[in-house]
Design a protein around this motif. Sequence first.
Motif, PDB file in Angstrom:
ATOM      1  N   THR A  72       0.830  -1.199   0.000  1.00  0.00           N
ATOM      2  CA  THR A  72       0.000   0.000   0.000  1.00  0.00           C
ATOM      3  C   THR A  72       0.869   1.256   0.000  1.00  0.00           C
ATOM      4  N   ALA A  73       0.367   2.294  -0.670  1.00  0.00           N
ATOM      5  CA  ALA A  73       1.048   3.589  -0.690  1.00  0.00           C
ATOM      6  C   ALA A  73      -0.005   4.688  -0.626  1.00  0.00           C
ATOM      7  N   PRO A  74      -0.515   5.005   0.573  1.00  0.00           N
ATOM      8  CA  PRO A  74      -1.516   6.068   0.691  1.00  0.00           C
ATOM      9  C   PRO A  74      -0.906   7.429   0.346  1.00  0.00           C
ATOM     10  N   LEU A  75      -1.642   8.232  -0.415  1.00  0.00           N
ATOM     11  CA  LEU A  75      -1.171   9.556  -0.810  1.00  0.00           C
ATOM     12  C   LEU A  75      -2.192  10.615  -0.404  1.00  0.00           C
ATOM     13  N   ASN A  76      -1.694  11.804  -0.118  1.00  0.00           N
ATOM     14  CA  ASN A  76      -2.523  12.928   0.295  1.00  0.00           C
ATOM     15  C   ASN A  76      -3.416  13.371  -0.867  1.00  0.00           C
ATOM     16  N   PRO A  77      -4.736  13.332  -0.720  1.00  0.00           N
ATOM     17  CA  PRO A  77      -5.616  13.746  -1.818  1.00  0.00           C
ATOM     18  C   PRO A  77      -5.463  15.206  -2.219  1.00  0.00           C
TER      19      PRO A  77
END
Length: 511
Positions: free
Chosen positions: A77-82
Amino acid sequence: MTDTIRALLAGHEEDLPAIGGPDRDWLTYGALRGLALDVTEALRSMGIAVTDRIAIVLPNGPEMATAFVTVAQAAVTAPLNPAYRTDEFAFYLEDLKARAIILPDGFEGPALDAANRLGVAVLRLKTDAGKPAGWFSLAADAPPGPLAAGTQPDADDVALILHTSGTTSRPKIVPLLQSNVAASADHIRTSLALTPQDRCLNVMPLFHIHGLIAAVTASLAAGASIWCASGFDALRFFGWMRDARPTWYTAVPTMHQAILSRAGRNADIIAATGLRFLRSSSASLPAQVMLTLAETFKAPVIEAYGMTEAAHQMASNPLPPRAQKPGSVGIEAGPFVRIADESDDRLIDGIGEVVISGPNVTPGYENNDEANAKSFFSAEGRRWFRTGDNGSFDDEGYLTLTGRLKEIINRGGEKISPLEVDGVLMDHPAVAQVVTFALPHPKLGEEVAAAVVLHEGGNADERAIRDFASTRMADFKVPRKVVILDEIPKGATGKLQRIGLAQKLGLADPA
């Protein structure tokens, strides 16, 4: 041994509530485990294997929580700032070598533009208002690739990748293994004595290590529940507290201060809820705020010390009957925490650089031998990570931080690389020279500021430069103050110096 995210969830009763949200039924642990199996099957059918990297760009809420937890049981997983702009998304997607990106169904915007530019597969997250909080299904925008092998991640596989700002303009890639995430979640569960009876009200952004690990994963490790708000909103916080009936919440200091500003008119909700404790992390909590929180909520305030490279928690103030010391980040809470010489690779007594060693610590930055050589060293039979923070322990083992060695700007827990901002501002045609620096701020701790020298004949004012930056960077990185100078002050060696620049320019009181 619970050394994977899947193992963390395995032993909890089927019908226990796991994930909740506004106006939704609870998703149970049994349903969460079922969702994880469905997500794994969907990803494999799309050709996504255990080592493939999937960016996640979703609004805060229960689906963001379950997307992280379930996708991490199948891939990286690589969550990114929207809030990123198109160029920022393009940088991160390319730097990650992302195989796919998860976006809300029907979403169009910068993240989609960047994915299409780079040819990254787009997966649509679809929800159903009739289903419990956090339930979703995945569908690909394009036809899926060949079926991928159905292996599950093991302890040594990467679960989560985040970028962290460094002393260079290029953010560093921090891979966190399944075992790192599981260890940190268990450390937090232990230090907070979490049980299935606990419930966390999450207002932290879930692209950030604090919310992902302290709120979500640590709660799941305990068989506890998480009620996921849509983001932080001081005006709605106490309504959420009334609906969620939490036993605790975790937040950054600026959030706590905003909550305190509305606490007086919500004393009945505070009394009816009866929090077991409050937690603060990601930036220094002023001692006065800690004491006021404890008095207002009639509950202990647990300030913790964390960072991305440690999968969040390193130290934490203990629960009663031990003391919570204002101004201290507490005792070591999971990894070994020691003090090292700032230059020599040795442990020392007294004041020095805080270093850590333990199962929650990243194995090292990706493709960055120089950073790894500077950040890790071996001493006394252990491999130590340099945090870049100065500090010391008192006689009772409580750690107090005395400052940062690095020049990173800490804006309310958001870490910003000055050189990254420099690079953007230097693209303005009128700008000849720029130094981005930290400007003290009473609530955020630090704010972003920049000193600029224009080209001869260049024409730009503060507003024009800020507007230029705002089209190329997320809002939290844009300088709130731009000072246009004929010459930027230099140090004795002729180098431009960031540290102390606010004071030299008369923008802050002398240190």
